[in-house]
Design an enzyme around this catalytic site. Sequence first.
Site, PDB file in Angstrom:
ATOM      1  CG  HIS A 110     -73.401 -31.981 -37.370  1.00 16.94           C
ATOM      2  ND1 HIS A 110     -72.515 -31.027 -37.467  1.00 16.94           N
ATOM      3  CD2 HIS A 110     -74.471 -31.792 -38.049  1.00 16.94           C
ATOM      4  CE1 HIS A 110     -73.351 -30.095 -38.176  1.00 16.94           C
ATOM      5  NE2 HIS A 110     -74.514 -30.470 -38.503  1.00 16.94           N
ATOM      6  CG  ASP A 140     -69.655 -29.213 -37.016  1.00 17.41           C
ATOM      7  OD1 ASP A 140     -70.704 -28.352 -36.682  1.00 17.41           O
ATOM      8  OD2 ASP A 140     -69.798 -30.350 -37.257  1.00 17.41           O
TER       9      ASP A 140
END
Length: 289
Positions: free
Chosen positions: A142, A114
């Site tokens: 996440h 990410d």
Amino acid sequence: QIGYALVPMIARGLMLGPDQPVILHLLDIEPAAEALNGVKMELIDAAFPLLKDIVATTDVMEACEAQASALEQQAAENCKVLVVANPANTNALILKKFAPSIPEKNITCLTMLDHNRAIGQISEKLNVHASDVKNVIIWGNHSSTLYPDVNHATVTTTDGVKHVRELVADDHWLNKELITTVQQRGAAIIKARKLSSALSAASSACDHIHNWVNGTNKGTWISMGVYSDGSYGIKHGLIYSFPVTCKNGEWSIVQGLKIDEFSRAKMDVTEKELIEEKELASSCLGQSI
């Protein structure tokens, strides 16, 4: 698919360095044994100079990988563990529960994917190299609640180091579009490829371990899902993504960053989700994690 993309990167030295020989332990489920042997054949055919041996097996104890019981029984206490499979943060907590001899600081989960996604979006928006964008932060889980924070991010330009928010000069893009794009990037890639983002996940896993083992560059940090010590008001005992620096094989949460109200709200939302995941996992396991 992530493993398939990752093993040549490790064998080329991208994870641990160009002078570190490696032995790969590859584990898969029994129905995939033939395909796993095919991967071993490919690795042999590639003749990687650093690859000294390959253990390809469907026996978790032989592989010494992937499951908490095997790590607890077989792995060295100072081994470094990176959990990738979703829900990665909570899976890391479960692993910690069933591998109690491994220190909590040695169990992490992947949010570097990410982190890199946020850098990629910013670099495209500003038409700069990704390597010039530094110090974005991924806070939290996440998942689709993660928060890409650019308030401390910078870009190295010909005129010196500038703040990302100053250069972009578009709060709507930074506070809405960027966040949504990074949160939904995995789903967008699945829609486009009809397969998951295995290549970028493998590359980011390499980045995570490389920084953890070899250290982060001075003045920069990365994002890692790590055991919360209460920093930034995040509940102790969650695996939560923080900005961290790494040195001598150890990570440390970056302290003292200013958190505005917008960021605080986003950080609290993803924390709440992690608390709920932890409670659900504890309920399913019949014991607290």
